[in-house]
Design an enzyme around this catalytic site. Structure first.
Site, PDB file in Angstrom:
ATOM      1  N   HIS A  83       0.849  -1.181   0.000  1.00 25.08           N
ATOM      2  CA  HIS A  83       0.000   0.000   0.000  1.00 25.08           C
ATOM      3  C   HIS A  83       0.885   1.232   0.000  1.00 25.08           C
ATOM      4  O   HIS A  83       1.856   1.312   0.754  1.00 25.08           O
ATOM      5  CB  HIS A  83      -0.912   0.046   1.224  1.00 25.08           C
ATOM      6  CG  HIS A  83      -1.718   1.310   1.319  1.00 25.08           C
ATOM      7  ND1 HIS A  83      -2.873   1.500   0.585  1.00 25.08           N
ATOM      8  CD2 HIS A  83      -1.521   2.454   2.018  1.00 25.08           C
ATOM      9  CE1 HIS A  83      -3.345   2.707   0.836  1.00 25.08           C
ATOM     10  NE2 HIS A  83      -2.552   3.305   1.703  1.00 25.08           N
ATOM     11  N   ASP A 162     -15.094   2.818   6.651  1.00 23.36           N
ATOM     12  CA  ASP A 162     -14.060   3.752   6.221  1.00 23.36           C
ATOM     13  C   ASP A 162     -14.604   4.759   5.214  1.00 23.36           C
ATOM     14  O   ASP A 162     -14.217   5.927   5.235  1.00 23.36           O
ATOM     15  CB  ASP A 162     -12.872   2.991   5.620  1.00 23.36           C
ATOM     16  CG  ASP A 162     -11.775   3.933   5.160  1.00 23.36           C
ATOM     17  OD1 ASP A 162     -11.223   4.653   6.019  1.00 23.36           O
ATOM     18  OD2 ASP A 162     -11.492   3.984   3.951  1.00 23.36           O
ATOM     19  N   ARG A 169     -14.352  13.070   7.316  1.00 28.86           N
ATOM     20  CA  ARG A 169     -13.037  13.650   7.631  1.00 28.86           C
ATOM     21  C   ARG A 169     -12.649  14.707   6.610  1.00 28.86           C
ATOM     22  O   ARG A 169     -12.069  15.745   6.949  1.00 28.86           O
ATOM     23  CB  ARG A 169     -11.973  12.552   7.664  1.00 28.86           C
ATOM     24  CG  ARG A 169     -12.014  11.670   8.902  1.00 28.86           C
ATOM     25  CD  ARG A 169     -11.148  10.445   8.722  1.00 28.86           C
ATOM     26  NE  ARG A 169      -9.765  10.811   8.453  1.00 28.86           N
ATOM     27  CZ  ARG A 169      -8.902  10.045   7.776  1.00 28.86           C
ATOM     28  NH1 ARG A 169      -9.280   8.867   7.305  1.00 28.86           N
ATOM     29  NH2 ARG A 169      -7.673  10.455   7.587  1.00 28.86           N
ATOM     30  N   SER A 184      -7.825   3.944   8.882  1.00 30.94           N
ATOM     31  CA  SER A 184      -8.351   3.947   7.517  1.00 30.94           C
ATOM     32  C   SER A 184      -7.514   3.034   6.615  1.00 30.94           C
ATOM     33  O   SER A 184      -8.044   2.178   5.905  1.00 30.94           O
ATOM     34  CB  SER A 184      -8.357   5.374   6.966  1.00 30.94           C
ATOM     35  OG  SER A 184      -8.747   5.389   5.606  1.00 30.94           O
ATOM     36  N   LYS A 188      -8.645  -1.360   5.563  1.00 29.58           N
ATOM     37  CA  LYS A 188      -8.820  -1.839   4.183  1.00 29.58           C
ATOM     38  C   LYS A 188      -7.826  -2.945   3.856  1.00 29.58           C
ATOM     39  O   LYS A 188      -8.164  -3.913   3.157  1.00 29.58           O
ATOM     40  CB  LYS A 188      -8.675  -0.667   3.210  1.00 29.58           C
ATOM     41  CG  LYS A 188      -9.845   0.314   3.273  1.00 29.58           C
ATOM     42  CD  LYS A 188      -9.674   1.486   2.359  1.00 29.58           C
ATOM     43  CE  LYS A 188      -8.649   2.471   2.863  1.00 29.58           C
ATOM     44  NZ  LYS A 188      -8.664   3.755   2.168  1.00 29.58           N
TER      45      LYS A 188
END
Length: 431
Positions: A83, A162, A169, A184, A188
């Site tokens: 990620h 999320d 947010r 967050s 995921k």
């Protein structure tokens, strides 16, 4: 059972929430039993007062379990994922996913779209003729088992909490809260099912965290909380004070990924990809991880795997042999350097915004992207240039705002009369 007001008040007073309260909050924002204004109030209280490690872990797990949890246990090899916190010219997924799969790991990756100056992997895949990253979960797992990898769009049932929290947010100035960022990202990744995950935390003018100190703090939190869930995590803190690749724009970035996998070009994008890939294989238990990933690159196995993945997504695999099959812009416009010297700094986010002016990105989620347009840089920080030489080439179509793109690009680049040092690509590795 505590009411939403009880939970908000407790966090407003700076007290730690217990697991039951956090799970109730996540259920409430997912099923609508918490009003948006109550969820927003709690987000602000978290942003101001923070969360301890236990709270952050509980929030991460509750968000991960707010929807489907992908089960990859049927796959025949170790499962790995990566990620990135996002940046400009960051095409590592298109290089890493096939390369790591060519080494024997199973890479089941769900990705997102670009917004603002950050490019999205799905947009890049969709620039390949015929490619469609939407795939049913059963087909996804079958594809990963058969060819070793796939990149698809995130399903609507994956970490739905999320989506609710991120939307709030974004409009309540709570985006930069570390516990909220960590939960967050990790929720995921955990819901996506991989057991071994490498995080690429960007630092600099084109990153979520602009300072190295903040980037390293985020990386440590991600790794510590991630490992506490029973998965294997590590993080690299990498430079985003300039675009990672030389190409910015969807088809142009696919082109650069193909050229790297074909052994036709190198540079920072290749080196960072190899570094991340080495840690992906190491976490998954492979011996000689660096040698393995370099062999997959030099043998052409990674490029072959990319072609297989493109075909599995309905795309034309011939692009891996003939990049002219990718969308092409009508005009290629050089942007001359205003003076001679050495490139001493770049503002990566403004270079990303220049690509948006050409049509390569979106400001609103509903904006359409032109896959052909973008920017090819000719220099990196520390390299010399003569006045009048192109510092970049704009790939533009009739709808592109070329003048705005030129202005943004030139304002983003600083030239020094004296030589400057080349910045590091990787600042730290967090285990």
């Amino acid at each position: 059972m505590p009411t939403p007001v009880d939970i908000i008040q407790k966090k407003r007073l700076g007290k730690a929430l217990n697991r039951e309260e956090i799970e109730q909050f996540v259920r409430g924002c997912t099923d609508g039993s918490f009003a948006d204004y109550q969820t927003a109030a709690l987000l602000m209280a978290i942003c101001i007062n923070g969360m301890n490690a236990e709270e952050t872990r509980d929030l991460t797990m509750a968000m991960a379990h707010s929807g489907d949890m992908l089960d990859l246990s049927s796959l025949s090899g170790p499962t790995v994922d990566k990620h990135s916190t996002g940046g400009v010219g960051d095409t590592t997924s298109l290089i890493l996913v096939p390369l790591v799969a060519a080494c024997g790991a199973k890479v089941a990756k769900m990705s997102g779209r670009g917004l603002g100056f950050t490019g999205g992997t799905l947009d890049k895949i969709e620039s390949i003729p015929g490619a469609n990253p939407a795939m049913e979960i059963d087909d996804f797992i079958r594809t990963v088992e058969t060819i070793g990898c796939a990149i698809i769009s995130q399903t609507g049932d994956l970490a739905p909490a999320d989506k609710v929290l991120y939307a709030l947010r974004d409009v309540t100035a709570t985006v930069d809260s570390l516990p909220l960022i960590v939960s967050s990202i990790l929720s995921k990744k955990l819901a996506s099912g991989a057991q071994n995950i490498v995080l690429d935390v960007k630092s600099g003018s084109g990153a979520l965290m602009e300072t190295l100190e903040k980037s390293e703090e985020l990386a440590r939190m991600l790794v510590n909380i991630g490992n506490a869930t029973g998965r294997h995590f590590c993080a690299l803190v990498t430079d985003m004070n300039q675009p990672l690749g030389m190409n910015i724009g969807n088809a142009l970035e696919v082109r650069e990924a193909i050229e790297i996998l074909a052994g036709k070009t190198g540079g920072a994008l290749k080196e960072v990809s190899l570094d991340i890939g080495t840690h992906m294989l190491r976490l998954a238990g492979f011996d000689r991880p660096r040698e393995r990933i370099e062999e997959a690159l030099t043998s052409g196995a990674g490029l072959k795997k990319l072609a297989e993945m493109i075909e599995a997504l309905g795309g034309d695999p011939r692009v891996c042999e003939d990049i002219s099959l990718l969308p092409q812009a009508e005009k290629i416009i050089p942007v001359p350097a205003p003076e001679s010297g050495w490139i001493c700094s770049m503002t990566a986010c403004d270079i990303g915004r220049a690509s948006i002016a050409l049509g390569a990105g979106r400001i609103q989620k509903s904006d359409k992207i032109d896959p052909a347009v973008g920017i090819i840089m000719t220099r990196r920080i520390g390299e010399s240039i003569e006045k009048g030489e192109p510092v970049a080439f704009l790939h533009a179509n009739p709808a592109s705002d070329v003048e705005s793109a030129k202005k943004l690009l030139l304002n983003a680049i600083r030239i020094s009369k004296e030589p400057v040092e080349t910045p590091p690509l990787v600042y730290a590795v967090i285990e």
